[in-house]
Motif scaffolding. Structure first.
Motif, mmCIF file in Angstrom:
data_model
loop_
_atom_site.group_PDB
_atom_site.id
_atom_site.type_symbol
_atom_site.label_atom_id
_atom_site.label_comp_id
_atom_site.label_asym_id
_atom_site.label_seq_id
_atom_site.Cartn_x
_atom_site.Cartn_y
_atom_site.Cartn_z
ATOM 1 N N LEU A 140 26.377 54.208 19.575
ATOM 2 C CA LEU A 140 27.249 53.484 18.629
ATOM 3 C C LEU A 140 26.973 53.836 17.171
ATOM 4 N N GLU A 141 26.004 54.758 16.975
ATOM 5 C CA GLU A 141 25.628 55.207 15.621
ATOM 6 C C GLU A 141 25.218 54.022 14.726
ATOM 7 N N ILE A 142 24.290 53.229 15.252
ATOM 8 C CA ILE A 142 23.713 52.109 14.492
ATOM 9 C C ILE A 142 22.359 52.575 13.957
ATOM 10 N N LYS A 143 22.159 52.455 12.665
ATOM 11 C CA LYS A 143 20.911 52.890 12.031
ATOM 12 C C LYS A 143 19.854 51.798 12.216
ATOM 13 N N THR A 144 18.630 52.191 12.573
ATOM 14 C CA THR A 144 17.542 51.216 12.739
ATOM 15 C C THR A 144 16.371 51.529 11.815
ATOM 16 N N PHE A 145 15.714 50.475 11.361
ATOM 17 C CA PHE A 145 14.512 50.596 10.530
ATOM 18 C C PHE A 145 13.446 49.667 11.098
ATOM 19 N N PHE A 146 12.216 50.194 11.262
ATOM 20 C CA PHE A 146 11.108 49.376 11.757
ATOM 21 C C PHE A 146 9.898 49.587 10.851
ATOM 22 N N ASN A 147 9.199 48.498 10.555
ATOM 23 C CA ASN A 147 7.971 48.607 9.758
ATOM 24 C C ASN A 147 7.159 47.339 9.962
ATOM 25 N N ASN A 148 5.851 47.443 9.735
ATOM 26 C CA ASN A 148 5.026 46.223 9.815
ATOM 27 C C ASN A 148 4.612 45.739 8.432
ATOM 28 N N ILE A 149 5.256 46.295 7.399
ATOM 29 C CA ILE A 149 5.098 45.772 6.035
ATOM 30 C C ILE A 149 6.498 45.400 5.566
ATOM 31 N N ILE A 150 6.696 44.123 5.270
ATOM 32 C CA ILE A 150 8.061 43.635 4.999
ATOM 33 C C ILE A 150 8.703 44.345 3.821
ATOM 34 N N TYR A 151 8.008 44.405 2.679
ATOM 35 C CA TYR A 151 8.670 44.984 1.503
ATOM 36 C C TYR A 151 8.949 46.470 1.709
ATOM 37 N N VAL A 172 23.494 42.785 7.806
ATOM 38 C CA VAL A 172 22.544 43.482 8.685
ATOM 39 C C VAL A 172 22.065 42.536 9.784
ATOM 40 N N VAL A 173 21.568 43.136 10.874
ATOM 41 C CA VAL A 173 20.898 42.376 11.932
ATOM 42 C C VAL A 173 19.405 42.528 11.700
ATOM 43 N N THR A 174 18.678 41.419 11.737
ATOM 44 C CA THR A 174 17.251 41.502 11.460
ATOM 45 C C THR A 174 16.446 40.755 12.521
ATOM 46 N N LYS A 175 15.354 41.371 12.965
ATOM 47 C CA LYS A 175 14.484 40.763 13.984
ATOM 48 C C LYS A 175 13.036 40.801 13.478
ATOM 49 N N ALA A 176 12.269 39.759 13.833
ATOM 50 C CA ALA A 176 10.855 39.706 13.441
ATOM 51 C C ALA A 176 10.046 39.119 14.588
ATOM 52 N N ASP A 177 8.712 39.222 14.463
ATOM 53 C CA ASP A 177 7.849 38.807 15.575
ATOM 54 C C ASP A 177 7.608 37.305 15.629
ATOM 55 N N GLY A 228 16.837 36.892 14.117
ATOM 56 C CA GLY A 228 16.250 36.384 15.363
ATOM 57 C C GLY A 228 14.826 36.841 15.556
ATOM 58 N N ILE A 229 14.192 36.292 16.592
ATOM 59 C CA ILE A 229 12.789 36.595 16.901
ATOM 60 C C ILE A 229 12.731 37.432 18.168
ATOM 61 N N PHE A 257 10.954 43.832 11.895
ATOM 62 C CA PHE A 257 9.609 43.657 11.319
ATOM 63 C C PHE A 257 8.634 43.301 12.436
ATOM 64 N N ASN A 258 7.636 44.187 12.631
ATOM 65 C CA ASN A 258 6.567 43.952 13.613
ATOM 66 C C ASN A 258 7.106 43.766 15.035
ATOM 67 N N VAL A 259 8.252 44.394 15.331
ATOM 68 C CA VAL A 259 8.822 44.313 16.685
ATOM 69 C C VAL A 259 9.196 45.723 17.137
ATOM 70 N N ASN A 260 9.441 45.864 18.447
ATOM 71 C CA ASN A 260 9.919 47.166 18.935
ATOM 72 C C ASN A 260 11.358 47.012 19.427
ATOM 73 N N ILE A 261 11.891 48.095 19.964
ATOM 74 C CA ILE A 261 13.271 48.080 20.467
ATOM 75 C C ILE A 261 13.240 48.395 21.950
ATOM 76 N N LEU A 262 13.990 47.628 22.747
ATOM 77 C CA LEU A 262 14.043 47.876 24.189
ATOM 78 C C LEU A 262 14.770 49.201 24.450
ATOM 79 N N LYS A 263 14.382 49.877 25.539
ATOM 80 C CA LYS A 263 14.868 51.240 25.795
ATOM 81 C C LYS A 263 16.402 51.310 25.855
#
Length: 577
Positions: free
Chosen positions: A421-432, A352-357, A380-381, A406-412
């Motif tokens: 490209l049918e890439i699934k995204t998940f965003f949350n500000n609680i890690i678990y 997976v690709v993972t980004k955090a603040d 990445g950050i 985690f605690n980040v947004n996605i650019l338009k």
């Protein structure tokens, strides 16, 4: 050798009283006439040990706690965000933590998340069982020690608090921690201390400070010695009139002076020079002030605002190193680059690709993903970018073509590309919660894939032709069978069990006059087969079994957990597994 004060963070669920506890720790001491003893740092409050000793009275002597620290430095920003932002290599800048739990509500989602961080960073902690003043019938005694105030309560109120306490003990036990009320602990190294208290009334706060002082003696020996080079973590990046971009830093080791070279972590480390070190004046009201006093140097542990050129690209959580000599810069840069590379990386794996603040939250997220056996391609950050989406698109395994933020947004433009490209995204500000959301989707997807796969495969089965139930002898032969073992579906190739002779595929299955998609163990159904003729290739009373090819066997192994037990037994009986 100089011993520094331990850095203390305050964590817990929203509305459980983290800020009130912090305010109480600082405010109670202010109100007790010891205000001059508190130094307000940037983002932290230092309470000297003499103040703690006066405040705790003879509690330290009673529990035989010999304190050898200069005091305690409390990080002013409560919550796990500050805790993870303030990271150092392999752990947290915080040496100790207070886990605040509303004694009337017990563990909540963010309590669990906070506990996960404390586990990951191996941070010793004390549980503040807050809001004892809300136990029905509680008689408050402001700023009193818990040991004294509990004696003033009625038998029923004491009993109710005891029940709530042991609910907490049980909840901690379920999560792998042996815990006990602080005054009943036999060994602070093996048991977590729970201090019943009230941030509102100040009850139990003396014991909270006392236990923290005791924990520092037990766990931090040898870890609080100040060495030469300044090391710290960026808490916040702020613009300040007259200074431009400044960084608020918690320094956890060494000494930093005006004129020192400052190396700040990032993909490309920033090298700059300290122009000013700023801290608020000593305050009675411990709130953010805009006036600062200049200091020439600061010794760990401390919170300080640093003004220096070229700090615009700095992000919270970045590590810093301060050096006096120019020839030490390259070594410091390499140290910081190595530290960043351990957390921010790209690997050639199906992950997976993972980004955090921040660096700290990214590190915590990586640890939790690894603990859950989830491979990572890129970490990445910052916000999710088009490059991140392109990286996720190179992953072949569908269940890993995913971006976790985690605690980040996605650019338009990146968001549009995820749809294309049918890439699934998940965003949350609680890690678990972020990881749980992904795992639930992963399991549901895996379930769907297995069901789709199994629906296309012939299943292991054994049928018994029922005597007297031949409805048509040929073209097609239609006859009654009992499913002795396994599952029969249209399209399943069959053979006579006794002779091994191939007799073609089952075309249709009917139960109670209606076509059905399958029949399983114990079912009695009518089947039609185009190839055999009853009385020649097959006879009443024969047993028929399904033909499983090598390719189909491989498919069945991939969905093994979806097969009935008797299907597995048939495959074993036939010597196929």
């Amino acid at each position: 050798m100089t011993i520094r004060q331990p850095i203390v963070a305050v964590l817990g669920h929203v509305d459980h009283g983290k800020t009130t506890i912090l305010d109480s720790i600082r405010g109670t001491i202010v109100q007790s006439g010891e205000a001059g003893g508190i130094t307000q740092h940037i983002g932290a409050s230092f309470i000297p040990i003499d103040v703690i000793k006066n405040f705790c009275g003879n509690l330290l002597d009673k529990l035989k706690i010999d304190v050898g620290i200069p005091g305690l430095l409390f990080v002013d920003t409560p919550g796990h965000e500050a805790f993870t932002t303030l990271r150092r290599r392999g752990g947290s800048v915080a040496d100790l933590a207070i886990l605040v739990v509303d004694v009337n509500k017990g563990f909540q989602p963010q309590t669990d998340e906070s506990l996960e961080y404390l586990k990951k960073f191996k941070t010793p902690f004390v549980v503040a069982a807050n809001k004892i003043d809300l136990v029905p019938g509680w008689f408050p005694k402001k700023k009193a020690c818990f040991i004294d105030t509990i004696k003033e309560q009625s038998y029923d109120v004491s009993g109710e608090l005891e029940e709530k306490m042991y609910t907490l003990v049980a909840q901690l036990s379920e999560r792998g921690f042996e815990a006990e009320r602080f005054d009943r602990i036999n060994d602070f190294r093996k048991q977590v201390a729970i201090v019943p208290c009230s941030g509102k009334t100040g009850e139990g706060v003396p014991e909270l400070l006392m236990v923290l002082a005791g924990l520092s003696q037990q766990f931090l020996k040898g870890r609080l010695e100040v060495t030469g080079k300044a090391k710290g973590a960026v808490l916040e990046v702020k613009d300040l009139k007259g200074f431009g971009t400044t960084v608020d830093v918690i320094v956890y080791d060494g000494v930093i002076k005006i004129g020192d070279h400052l190396i700040v972590g990032g993909k490309e480390p920033i090298v700059t020079k300290v122009k000013a070190l700023l801290r608020p004046p000593v305050l009675k009201e411990l709130r953010i002030e805009k006036k600062f006093e200049h200091v020439k140097q600061i010794t760990a542990a401390a919170g300080i605002k640093i003004a220096a050129p070229n700090l615009e690209g700095v992000i919270a959580g970045s590590p810093i190193i301060g050096v006096s000599n120019e020839d030490e810069i390259e070594t410091a840069k390499k140290k910081i680059e190595k530290e960043i590379e351990e957390v921010e990386f790209t690997l050639n794996v199906d992950g997976v690709v993972t980004k955090a603040d921040t660096l700290g939250s990214l590190e915590a997220l990586i640890k939790m993903l690894k603990d859950n056996g989830i491979p990572i391609r890129k970490a990445g950050i910052g916000p999710v970018t088009k490059q991140d989406v392109v990286e996720a698109d190179t992953v072949k395994a569908g269940e890993r073509r995913v971006i976790l933020g985690f605690n980040v947004n996605i650019l338009k433009d990146a968001e549009e590309l995820t749809r294309d490209l049918e890439i699934k995204t998940f965003f949350n500000n609680i890690i678990y919660q972020l990881i749980e959301d992904y795992q639930e989707w992963f399991e549901a997807r895996e379930e769907r894939e297995k069901q789709a796969k199994i629906s296309k495969l012939p299943r292991p089965c054994k049928l018994k032709m029922i005597p007297g139930c031949v409805f048509r002898k040929r073209s097609p032969a239609v006859f009654g069978v009992e499913v002795v073992n396994g599952v029969i579906k249209p399209g399943t190739p069959m053979k006579v069990e006794k002779t091994g002779k191939d007799v073609g595929k089952v075309d249709q299955i009917q139960k109670e006059g209606k076509n059905v998609g399958k029949a399983k163990t114990g079912d009695k159904v009518a089947v039609s087969m185009e190839e055999p003729t009853i009385g020649r290739q097959i006879n009443e009373g024969d047993s028929l079994v399904s033909i499983i090819t090598r390719g189909n066997l491989q498919g069945l192994k991939e969905v093994w957990d979806k097969l009935q037990d008797d299907e597995k037994l048939l495959l074993k009986e036939w010597g196929l597994v």
